[in-house]
Design a protein around this motif. Sequence first.
Motif, short mmCIF file in Angstrom:
data_model
loop_
_atom_site.label_atom_id
_atom_site.label_comp_id
_atom_site.label_asym_id
_atom_site.label_seq_id
_atom_site.Cartn_x
_atom_site.Cartn_y
_atom_site.Cartn_z
N GLY A 24 14.17 16.75 13.46
CA GLY A 24 14.12 17.42 14.97
C GLY A 24 14.57 18.42 15.36
N GLU B 282 10.85 12.51 22.57
CA GLU B 282 10.85 11.44 21.44
C GLU B 282 10.18 12.43 19.99
OE1 GLU B 282 12.28 9.37 19.20
OE2 GLU B 282 12.72 8.70 21.38
N SER C 177 12.46 14.05 16.70
CA SER C 177 12.03 13.23 15.36
C SER C 177 11.58 14.66 14.63
CB SER C 177 11.47 12.08 15.54
OG SER C 177 9.85 12.40 16.36
N GLU C 178 10.99 15.64 15.28
CA GLU C 178 10.38 16.00 14.25
C GLU C 178 11.29 17.83 14.62
OE1 GLU C 178 5.96 18.20 14.00
OE2 GLU C 178 5.91 16.03 13.98
#
Length: 322
Positions: A284, A296, A300-301
């Motif tokens: 992330g 979120e 996460s990315e």
Amino acid sequence: MNEKEVLIEVKDLRKYFQVGRHQVLKAVDGVSFKIYKGETLGLVGESGCGKTTCGKTVMGLYDATGGEVIFDGVEIHSLHKKEKKEFTKRAQIIFQDPYSSLNPRMTVGDIIGEGIDIHKLYTGKERQEKIYELLELVGLNREHALRFPHEFSGGQRQRIGIARALAIEPEFIVCDEPISALDVSIQAQIVNLLIELQKKRNLTYLFIAHDLSMVKHISDRVGVMYLGNMVEFASSDELYSKPLHPYTKALMSAIPIPDPKEEKKKTRIPIEGEIPSPVNPKPGCRFAARCKYATELCRSETPKLEEMEEGHYVACHRVKEI
């Protein structure tokens, strides 16, 4: 000359350090940029963001873990010993600490002349005259050639460091926080000297610093690093007038304004929370833990550095919404 000539291209540069049996410190993690001939590229970010490691890896002082550094069409980390020597003649570095970067046992003349001797550029009287010329170029006297580093102030030592870097007539210089160890009154003198020398010798600089005002003064384009990643990249004027990344906005809001009345009106953007560890970082956005806009997806990315406007690149999932 409409088409700018690229001198250095950094592609997906990574520099990792093993800090334990299963721990890896990702000091520089996938950084890319180009430096054009004759320009100054500023690299900013808080302490520990990886900007100095990036500069030293670009110079070849550290081996790259991954990625490429292409100097004038040649990848520097794959050079042989003889080719590397030729590269160091064209690229030099001015170190951050003028106190520890000069050999205390050598005279100033020998410190400046060391590069001249290694590359066999001048000998005898011609070498001596070159050393005098360099001393005068950086605002010192020829008498200083016989003295030792401990006899000089911090500002004078940094001038000696600049003269040493210029001795072999390089095209490219990495300025690794060259003013951070100096008094404020001396800082402006050194920056103005670097600008003057750039004009005289058509030099190209990578200027690494955390003093945002000085970076604006000297740089054509600026990259902002956070925890090993490049989060924003734009021309100096564009970045300072229209920052887009939440981290850059917070940095810019911290720049003091000389007028006290204007300073009172200014809204500072606080960055809350602790800087996450660069050791085995989570997936992330690296800034997500301290960003009030984080979702979120951010956690996460990892966002990619994308062009939002011409020449203005940002790595942020939510840049269009904030």
